[in-house]
Design an enzyme around this catalytic site. Structure first.
Site, PDB file in Angstrom:
ATOM      1  N   GLY A 102      -4.858   4.517 -10.712  1.00 27.12           N
ATOM      2  CA  GLY A 102      -4.488   6.232 -10.278  1.00 27.12           C
ATOM      3  C   GLY A 102      -3.204   6.340 -11.094  1.00 27.12           C
ATOM      4  O   GLY A 102      -2.345   5.297 -11.456  1.00 27.12           O
ATOM      5  N   ARG A 165     -10.671   3.582 -13.166  1.00 27.64           N
ATOM      6  CA  ARG A 165     -10.700   2.729 -12.160  1.00 27.64           C
ATOM      7  C   ARG A 165     -11.962   2.217 -12.546  1.00 27.64           C
ATOM      8  O   ARG A 165     -12.968   2.556 -13.311  1.00 27.64           O
ATOM      9  CB  ARG A 165     -11.149   3.400 -10.911  1.00 27.64           C
ATOM     10  CG  ARG A 165      -9.733   4.039 -10.171  1.00 27.64           C
ATOM     11  CD  ARG A 165      -9.831   4.341  -8.951  1.00 27.64           C
ATOM     12  NE  ARG A 165      -9.025   5.301  -8.484  1.00 27.64           N
ATOM     13  CZ  ARG A 165      -7.745   4.971  -8.021  1.00 27.64           C
ATOM     14  NH1 ARG A 165      -7.679   3.614  -7.894  1.00 27.64           N
ATOM     15  NH2 ARG A 165      -6.568   5.654  -7.484  1.00 27.64           N
ATOM     16  N   ASP A 191      -2.718  -3.092  -6.644  1.00 29.16           N
ATOM     17  CA  ASP A 191      -3.012  -4.655  -6.416  1.00 29.16           C
ATOM     18  C   ASP A 191      -4.551  -4.848  -6.808  1.00 29.16           C
ATOM     19  O   ASP A 191      -4.690  -6.006  -7.082  1.00 29.16           O
ATOM     20  CB  ASP A 191      -3.076  -4.495  -4.744  1.00 29.16           C
ATOM     21  CG  ASP A 191      -3.849  -3.399  -4.049  1.00 29.16           C
ATOM     22  OD1 ASP A 191      -4.342  -2.450  -4.715  1.00 29.16           O
ATOM     23  OD2 ASP A 191      -4.181  -3.184  -2.706  1.00 29.16           O
ATOM     24  N   THR A 219       2.470   1.335  -8.097  1.00 32.26           N
ATOM     25  CA  THR A 219       1.705   1.908  -7.012  1.00 32.26           C
ATOM     26  C   THR A 219       2.535   3.025  -6.314  1.00 32.26           C
ATOM     27  O   THR A 219       3.519   2.662  -5.713  1.00 32.26           O
ATOM     28  CB  THR A 219       1.280   1.048  -5.739  1.00 32.26           C
ATOM     29  OG1 THR A 219       0.917   1.917  -4.640  1.00 32.26           O
ATOM     30  CG2 THR A 219       2.165   0.077  -5.471  1.00 32.26           C
ATOM     31  N   ASP A 221       2.245   4.482  -3.658  1.00 31.85           N
ATOM     32  CA  ASP A 221       2.389   4.518  -2.214  1.00 31.85           C
ATOM     33  C   ASP A 221       3.342   3.373  -1.859  1.00 31.85           C
ATOM     34  O   ASP A 221       3.640   3.169  -0.635  1.00 31.85           O
ATOM     35  CB  ASP A 221       1.065   3.883  -1.538  1.00 31.85           C
ATOM     36  CG  ASP A 221      -0.143   4.791  -1.706  1.00 31.85           C
ATOM     37  OD1 ASP A 221       0.199   5.819  -2.231  1.00 31.85           O
ATOM     38  OD2 ASP A 221      -1.255   4.593  -1.684  1.00 31.85           O
ATOM     39  N   MET A 264       0.583  11.010   0.183  1.00 30.52           N
ATOM     40  CA  MET A 264      -0.316   9.843  -0.145  1.00 30.52           C
ATOM     41  C   MET A 264       0.144   8.533   0.554  1.00 30.52           C
ATOM     42  O   MET A 264       1.193   8.569   1.072  1.00 30.52           O
ATOM     43  CB  MET A 264      -0.043   9.539  -1.643  1.00 30.52           C
ATOM     44  CG  MET A 264      -0.504  10.386  -2.656  1.00 30.52           C
ATOM     45  SD  MET A 264       0.163  10.458  -4.313  1.00 30.52           S
ATOM     46  CE  MET A 264       1.710  10.999  -4.304  1.00 30.52           C
ATOM     47  N   MET A 379      -0.093  16.944  -7.463  1.00 32.37           N
ATOM     48  CA  MET A 379       1.214  17.318  -8.092  1.00 32.37           C
ATOM     49  C   MET A 379       2.239  16.283  -8.133  1.00 32.37           C
ATOM     50  O   MET A 379       3.111  16.413  -9.167  1.00 32.37           O
ATOM     51  CB  MET A 379       1.744  18.547  -7.452  1.00 32.37           C
ATOM     52  CG  MET A 379       0.973  19.888  -7.466  1.00 32.37           C
ATOM     53  SD  MET A 379       1.390  21.078  -6.471  1.00 32.37           S
ATOM     54  CE  MET A 379       3.258  21.277  -7.102  1.00 32.37           C
ATOM     55  N   ARG A 381       1.547  12.831  -8.139  1.00 31.38           N
ATOM     56  CA  ARG A 381       1.164  11.859  -8.993  1.00 31.38           C
ATOM     57  C   ARG A 381       1.490  12.144 -10.519  1.00 31.38           C
ATOM     58  O   ARG A 381       1.597  11.317 -11.207  1.00 31.38           O
ATOM     59  CB  ARG A 381      -0.333  11.620  -8.877  1.00 31.38           C
ATOM     60  CG  ARG A 381      -0.701  11.003  -7.556  1.00 31.38           C
ATOM     61  CD  ARG A 381      -2.170  10.753  -7.398  1.00 31.38           C
ATOM     62  NE  ARG A 381      -3.132  11.150  -8.601  1.00 31.38           N
ATOM     63  CZ  ARG A 381      -4.111  10.262  -8.996  1.00 31.38           C
ATOM     64  NH1 ARG A 381      -4.474   9.222  -8.320  1.00 31.38           N
ATOM     65  NH2 ARG A 381      -4.919  10.799 -10.042  1.00 31.38           N
TER      66      ARG A 381
END
Length: 457
Positions: A102, A165, A191, A219, A221, A264, A379, A381
């Site tokens: 992503g 992906r 990961d 990432t 997150d 997220m 928005m 990302r």
């Protein structure tokens, strides 16, 4: 041994995590002087070039009482940075850069800094971008990159190289790497991407190919373990503030108004946690690391009802992975997977909005109620990295370049306690960075929001 009555602290023998070197399986690998030694912009003072004796400790906080002892032996990692001798002739390097998974703020910055760093620091001019993630190795022609081409990429969101992906076919990828003559691989991803990097590294080693592989963890997150943080995370927290501010305005502008924001965080709630702490407008923060329930004493509905009576409004932040175990789903939904093999989550924000509306109409049928739901995921990302993340991306890229040029392979670069280190890629692929709900930061969240602990009475 540490003695609390003494001013001297002795660190016991540590365990240095091994980073694979090309010489481990290609003993005849030749070395070359590092061109940085002749670069007029660098002062190569004593200590500028690092050696095997430079390490970074995994844990740098000690409990002298022994009540909470650190792991024995303490873990250590090889410190990141330039070495006096390099294992690649820069004129013979063919480097490949790929972005997978992503989007995340800073991806273009990392690409730019890899290209400019290889070109300006080491004189590498054969640099290629792989389009569309792992499948791009065998599905598309590589794109040749140079500093002029990537000059303004750090100002753009997303990834100019494009991403995807899935598409991981080990044999096809490694065969394509060989066919294109690549001898350095820079893999940017999360990961799942790092797990793929482990397989590529192992296959290259099995074939005894003179090719170095480095992962740059990505990432939004912040769920990659061991390292201090992932690039793009600080930008994401900053952007999340705008969504929370909008939700707060909507909530205070309505009678019994609730602003609901989904952020997220599939497996970890770091963005929601830090955004809540930064905002001070959030009344309740729900993350994957905590269980919560809706009905009954101590539940979310009871808390929100008290909050609305007291303040007239409430702001609720929920991470996308929160509450997945209590959202009703069909058997087919339970079995659904995305292209990366991850379970497909249901939209906790949409579900929670519906449950809140049903609760209010059931218990307060004649009272005004407004709920505004904001999902800023795409928005956040898609924006370019902020100044802090841009600087961080440069350090990550340069650390990766120095490690690869020094002959290391199968590694990931990143900061540990503020010091940049090289970490075995298989460790990073398995490590998770969960929110520790026993940590002081989660206590701060609860003290700021006054939310319940959701322990059923």
């Amino acid at each position: 041994m540490a003695n609390s009555s003494s001013s001297t602290i002795t660190i016991p023998n540590f365990q240095l995590q091994h980073i694979t070197h090309l010489r481990d399986y290609i003993p005849q690998a030749q070395t070359h002087p590092n061109p940085l030694a002749f670069n007029p912009y660098f002062q190569t003072f004593p200590g500028f070039f690092l050696s095997q004796t430079d390490i970074v400790l995994r844990h740098n906080a000690l409990d002298l009482s022994g009540t909470f002892p650190t792991p024995t032996p303490p873990l250590a990692y090889t410190r990141a940075g330039p070495r006096n001798r390099i294992f690649f002739n820069p004129t013979h390097v063919h480097a490949a850069v790929v972005t997978c998974g992503g989007l995340c703020p800073g991806m273009n910055t990392v690409i730019r800094e890899l290209v400019v760093g290889l070109w300006e620091l080491y004189g590498v001019h054969e640099i290629f971008g792989i389009k569309a993630g792992y499948r791009g190795f065998y599905s598309y022609e590589p794109v040749k990159l140079n500093p002029k081409m990537v000059d303004d990429w750090h100002k753009r969101g997303g990834t100019v190289l494009e991403t995807s992906r899935g598409g991981f076919h080990l044999e096809k990828i490694v065969d394509a790497i060989q066919n294109h003559g690549f001898n350095q691989l820079y893999i940017i991803g999360g990961d799942g991407t790092m797990r793929g990097a482990v397989e590529i590294f192992e296959e290259l080693k099995r074939r005894k190919l003179y090719i170095s592989v480095v992962g740059i963890p990505k990432t939004v997150d912040n769920d990659v373990g061991i390292i201090d943080r992932s690039f793009g995370f600080q930008t994401a927290v900053e952007m999340a503030q705008q969504a929370i501010n909008a939700a707060h305005v909507e909530a205070v502008s309505a009678v019994n108004g609730i602003g609901l924001v989904k952020l997220m965080g599939r497996s970890t709630g770091h963005i929601a946690l830090h955004a809540t702490l930064s905002s001070r407008d959030v009344d309740c923060c729900l993350i994957p690391e905590i269980d919560f329930f809706l009905e009954g004493k101590g539940g979310l509905f009871e808390f929100l009802e008290d909050r609305l009576k007291e303040m007239g409004h409430a702001v609720l932040v929920v991470a996308e992975g929160a509450g997945q175990d209590i959202i009703p789903r069909t058997e087919s939904q339970k079995a659904e997977k995305d292209e990366s093999g991850n379970p497909v989550f249901l939209d906790v924000g949409v579900w929670l909005k519906s449950e809140l509306k049903n609760w209010w109409s059931r218990d307060h049928p004649n009272e005004l109620f407004t709920i505004k739901y904001i999902d800023p995921t795409y928005m956040i990302r898609a924006v370019p990295a902020n100044a802090t993340d841009n600087s961080y991306c440069t350090l990550l890229a340069h650390s990766a370049i120095h490690g690869v040029m020094a002959g290391y392979t199968g590694l990931v670069c990143g900061p540990i306690n503020g010091n940049y280190a090289y970490i075995p890629v298989d460790e990073v692929a398995k490590a998770k960075n969960k929110v520790d709900t026993r940590d002081h930061r989660w206590s701060w969240v609860r003290s700021v929001s006054n939310q319940p602990d959701f322990i059923k009475c």
